[in-house]
Design a protein around this motif. Structure first.
Motif, mmCIF file in Angstrom:
data_model
loop_
_atom_site.group_PDB
_atom_site.id
_atom_site.type_symbol
_atom_site.label_atom_id
_atom_site.label_comp_id
_atom_site.label_asym_id
_atom_site.label_seq_id
_atom_site.Cartn_x
_atom_site.Cartn_y
_atom_site.Cartn_z
ATOM 1 N N HIS A 77 0.689 -1.179 -0.189
ATOM 2 C CA HIS A 77 0.035 -0.040 -0.161
ATOM 3 C C HIS A 77 1.011 1.335 0.100
ATOM 4 N N ARG A 78 0.615 2.246 -0.854
ATOM 5 C CA ARG A 78 1.184 3.549 -1.093
ATOM 6 C C ARG A 78 1.552 4.384 0.551
ATOM 7 N N CYS A 79 0.502 4.130 1.301
ATOM 8 C CA CYS A 79 0.660 4.541 2.480
ATOM 9 C C CYS A 79 1.150 4.015 3.697
ATOM 10 N N HIS A 80 1.646 2.732 3.433
ATOM 11 C CA HIS A 80 2.683 2.001 4.202
ATOM 12 C C HIS A 80 3.673 1.442 3.208
ATOM 13 N N PRO A 81 4.576 2.250 2.824
ATOM 14 C CA PRO A 81 5.407 1.728 1.847
ATOM 15 C C PRO A 81 6.358 0.801 2.424
ATOM 16 N N SER A 82 6.736 0.749 3.736
ATOM 17 C CA SER A 82 7.861 0.028 4.186
ATOM 18 C C SER A 82 7.886 -1.543 4.088
ATOM 19 N N CYS A 125 -10.882 -0.132 3.964
ATOM 20 C CA CYS A 125 -9.984 1.007 4.056
ATOM 21 C C CYS A 125 -8.560 0.852 3.342
ATOM 22 N N ALA A 126 -8.368 -0.423 3.055
ATOM 23 C CA ALA A 126 -7.125 -0.643 2.210
ATOM 24 C C ALA A 126 -7.465 -0.440 0.636
ATOM 25 N N SER A 127 -8.580 -0.568 0.376
ATOM 26 C CA SER A 127 -8.955 -0.289 -1.005
ATOM 27 C C SER A 127 -9.705 1.222 -1.314
ATOM 28 N N LEU A 128 -9.274 1.845 -0.392
ATOM 29 C CA LEU A 128 -10.035 3.530 -0.795
ATOM 30 C C LEU A 128 -9.281 3.965 -1.864
ATOM 31 N N GLU A 132 -9.667 11.502 -4.429
ATOM 32 C CA GLU A 132 -10.939 11.855 -4.433
ATOM 33 C C GLU A 132 -11.141 13.032 -4.927
ATOM 34 N N ASP A 133 -12.232 13.057 -6.167
ATOM 35 C CA ASP A 133 -12.330 14.404 -6.874
ATOM 36 C C ASP A 133 -13.573 14.640 -6.458
ATOM 37 N N ARG A 134 -13.711 15.792 -5.549
ATOM 38 C CA ARG A 134 -14.859 16.370 -4.805
ATOM 39 C C ARG A 134 -15.123 17.852 -5.144
ATOM 40 N N ARG A 135 -15.168 18.226 -6.350
ATOM 41 C CA ARG A 135 -15.245 19.619 -6.912
ATOM 42 C C ARG A 135 -16.515 20.264 -5.972
ATOM 43 N N ASP A 136 -17.434 19.564 -5.500
ATOM 44 C CA ASP A 136 -18.472 20.181 -4.949
ATOM 45 C C ASP A 136 -17.973 20.745 -3.292
ATOM 46 N N VAL A 137 -16.982 20.222 -2.938
ATOM 47 C CA VAL A 137 -16.346 20.763 -1.665
ATOM 48 C C VAL A 137 -14.939 21.419 -1.778
ATOM 49 N N HIS A 138 -14.367 21.139 -3.064
ATOM 50 C CA HIS A 138 -12.845 21.710 -3.190
ATOM 51 C C HIS A 138 -12.309 21.571 -4.665
ATOM 52 N N GLN A 139 -11.881 22.708 -4.925
ATOM 53 C CA GLN A 139 -11.583 22.943 -6.539
ATOM 54 C C GLN A 139 -10.410 22.196 -6.950
ATOM 55 N N HIS A 140 -9.845 21.295 -6.065
ATOM 56 C CA HIS A 140 -8.635 20.611 -6.575
ATOM 57 C C HIS A 140 -8.855 19.289 -6.222
ATOM 58 N N ALA A 141 -8.322 18.114 -6.856
ATOM 59 C CA ALA A 141 -8.453 16.837 -6.399
ATOM 60 C C ALA A 141 -7.667 16.630 -5.078
ATOM 61 N N LEU A 142 -8.236 15.697 -4.383
ATOM 62 C CA LEU A 142 -7.656 15.473 -2.871
ATOM 63 C C LEU A 142 -6.836 14.316 -3.046
ATOM 64 N N ILE A 143 -5.744 14.106 -2.376
ATOM 65 C CA ILE A 143 -4.997 12.974 -2.367
ATOM 66 C C ILE A 143 -4.999 12.136 -1.073
ATOM 67 N N LEU A 144 -5.159 10.980 -1.057
ATOM 68 C CA LEU A 144 -5.208 10.120 0.330
ATOM 69 C C LEU A 144 -3.590 10.063 0.968
ATOM 70 N N THR A 145 -3.879 10.504 2.214
ATOM 71 C CA THR A 145 -2.528 10.878 2.664
ATOM 72 C C THR A 145 -2.439 10.438 3.952
ATOM 73 N N ALA A 146 -1.520 9.625 4.585
ATOM 74 C CA ALA A 146 -1.294 8.991 5.835
ATOM 75 C C ALA A 146 -0.711 9.598 6.869
ATOM 76 N N ASP A 147 0.325 10.426 6.313
ATOM 77 C CA ASP A 147 1.155 11.452 7.555
ATOM 78 C C ASP A 147 1.193 12.752 6.803
ATOM 79 N N LEU A 148 0.400 13.497 7.704
ATOM 80 C CA LEU A 148 0.274 14.922 7.616
ATOM 81 C C LEU A 148 1.833 15.327 7.847
ATOM 82 N N PRO A 149 2.187 16.423 7.340
ATOM 83 C CA PRO A 149 3.602 17.239 7.685
ATOM 84 C C PRO A 149 3.418 17.714 8.953
#
Ligand SMILES: [Zn+2]
Ligand SMILES: [Zn+2]
Ligand SMILES: [Zn+2]
Ligand SMILES: [Zn+2]
Ligand SMILES: [Zn+2]
Ligand SMILES: [Zn+2]
Length: 184
Positions: A77-82, A125-128, A132-149
């Motif tokens: 999974h991209r969100c648990h790469p190791s 959750c593993a297959s999310l 996510e393209d939700r132009r109704d709530v945000h103008q850009h595509a949203l990327i699934l992210t595990a670790d916020l900076p």
């Protein structure tokens, strides 16, 4: 480890009448469940309506969605790469419960598990989807992210609540905007 998929020429899975499944000690029988069967999948713990595999023992209540019977045993999974994640038929913990590292909720069925990190994911959750393209709530595509900076406080653009650290979120880092998995 490579996965061996059985598939016919048109790419569709053949439905076999009786299968033996690694997650259960009895044979399972192909079946079609209806709403009034009140079936609950032993893998993902959601209601089952439609194609399913049901335990052939009348006293046993094990059953799986058709799709849940066919999940890959290992996953990167991209969100648990190791580490690769292994599909376990039940949580490897003494209390029979795991806490999903993506959504923070508990689970009692299948888990995609990393033993080195004690990391667990619900199968859904593993297959999310990654984006996510939700132009109704945000103008850009949203990327699934595990670790916020560090130091990023994100607000969900759908419900205006803060996004908790440590859980997965859909976000647009450029705009510092998030979307809870539950709001996606
Ligand atoms: Zn299921
Ligand atoms: Zn059974
Ligand atoms: Zn989850
Ligand atoms: Zn790991
Ligand atoms: Zn939200
Ligand atoms: Zn944005």
């Amino acid at each position: 480890m490579a996965m061996v998929m059985k598939s016919s020429d048109d790419g569709r899975e053949e439905t076999q009448p009786i299968i033996s499944h690694f997650s259960h000690r009895h044979p399972l029988e192909s079946s079609e469940l209806h709403e009034d069967d009140n079936g609950v999948c032993s893998g993902c713990e959601h209601d089952v309506v439609g194609p399913a595999y049901v335990c052939t023992k009348a006293t046993c209540h094990f059953l799986l969605h058709g799709l849940c019977s066919d999940l890959p045993r290992r996953l990167r999974h991209r969100c648990h790469p190791s580490h690769p994640l292994a599909l376990l038929p039940s949580p490897p913990y003494g209390d029979g419960e795991f806490t999903c590292d993506a959504c923070g909720r508990s689970g009692h069925g299948f888990t995609y598990h990393c033993g080195a990190c004690k990391f667990d994911l619900h199968v859904e959750c593993a297959s999310l989807p990654e984006i996510e393209d939700r132009r109704d709530v945000h103008q850009h595509a949203l990327i699934l992210t595990a670790d916020l900076p560090d130091g990023q406080d994100l607000v969900c653009c759908a419900c205006d609540d803060f996004v908790a650290k440590g859980l997965w979120v859909y976000c647009c880092l450029a705009c510092k905007c998030g979307l809870h998995l539950s709001c996606a």
